[in-house]
Design an enzyme around this catalytic site. Sequence first.
Site, PDB file in Angstrom:
ATOM      1  N   ASN A  24       0.809  -1.219   0.000  1.00  0.00           N
ATOM      2  CA  ASN A  24       0.000   0.000   0.000  1.00  0.00           C
ATOM      3  C   ASN A  24       0.842   1.270   0.000  1.00  0.00           C
ATOM      4  O   ASN A  24       0.326   2.360  -0.246  1.00  0.00           O
ATOM      5  CB  ASN A  24      -0.953   0.023   1.194  1.00  0.00           C
ATOM      6  N   TYR A 172      16.448  -5.759  14.749  1.00  0.00           N
ATOM      7  CA  TYR A 172      16.235  -5.584  13.312  1.00  0.00           C
ATOM      8  C   TYR A 172      17.283  -6.361  12.523  1.00  0.00           C
ATOM      9  O   TYR A 172      16.976  -7.021  11.531  1.00  0.00           O
ATOM     10  CB  TYR A 172      16.285  -4.097  12.951  1.00  0.00           C
TER      11      TYR A 172
END
Length: 303
Positions: A24, A172
């Site tokens: 998106n 991460y």
Amino acid sequence: MNGTWDEQNVPDQRGRVAVVTGANTGLGFETAKVLAEHGATVVLAVRDLQKGKQAAAGIAGDVTVQALDLTSLDSIRSAAESIRAAHPRIDLLINNAGVMYTPKRTTADGFEQQFGTNHLGHFALTGLLLDRLLPVPGSRVVTVSSTGHRIRAAIHFDDLQWERSYNRVAAYGQAKLANLMFTYELQRRLASYGTTIAVAAHPGVSNTELIRNTPAALRIPVSWLAPVLTQTPAMGALPTLRAATDPNVTGGQYYGPGNRSQTRGFPKPVTSSPASHDQAIQQRLWTISEELTGVTFPLAPRT
């Protein structure tokens, strides 16, 4: 090509079905847009349906939107079931969605958010859709990693969910290292099938929403230097697009920006860290990922 592979080099994608997670916005949107413009049927697999519909409205072509929350195994299973019902074949699965440097949080299933979203969520989705790719010659699983896989990165088997202590940068690094290890192990398991390949890519330093959780000490320098150090989402999507569509790509390759620091530029094959190639760790991570997600791949075990 003179090192300038770009969206004009994407071959005709008519007749192909592509599933793109996190499509998106940012890199995922740019990837989906180019694939659709070249004729692919594209599924935008997104957490926010309204944003997904807004994104679809901005893409010319055959585009549908599918709800997918990678922080929930229930959502992943539901999304996979819907995608399977709509598409008997899948040519491209692009594991693009991700989170970066988030505060300490857990997913609906109790996984550390970065590891759970970036690695385990995509591991589960791939396993649940893989039988739709295996019969399709030229099909590919493309997983987006990061140069962050080199930074304070290791697979912490003694504390995968960071329950004892938490460092957002190291977490991460673990998640992005896991993305690469998953790709390399998946490729070895796919090799005997001869139809589907697994490839990895990274966008360099792209100016997207992903950097919104950058630690405060880095946030101002990053914003000041962004015009110099980063590239647009459209440029950042090119390594993924090349990994997904270039007919010369082979399984187990890794694509990133072509300048020396892999931060900017047109995509080319790049190298990943020595740690990412540890086959014993790859296989151990695979086994634990199957146990944590409850998803077993429709592949013969690697011998």
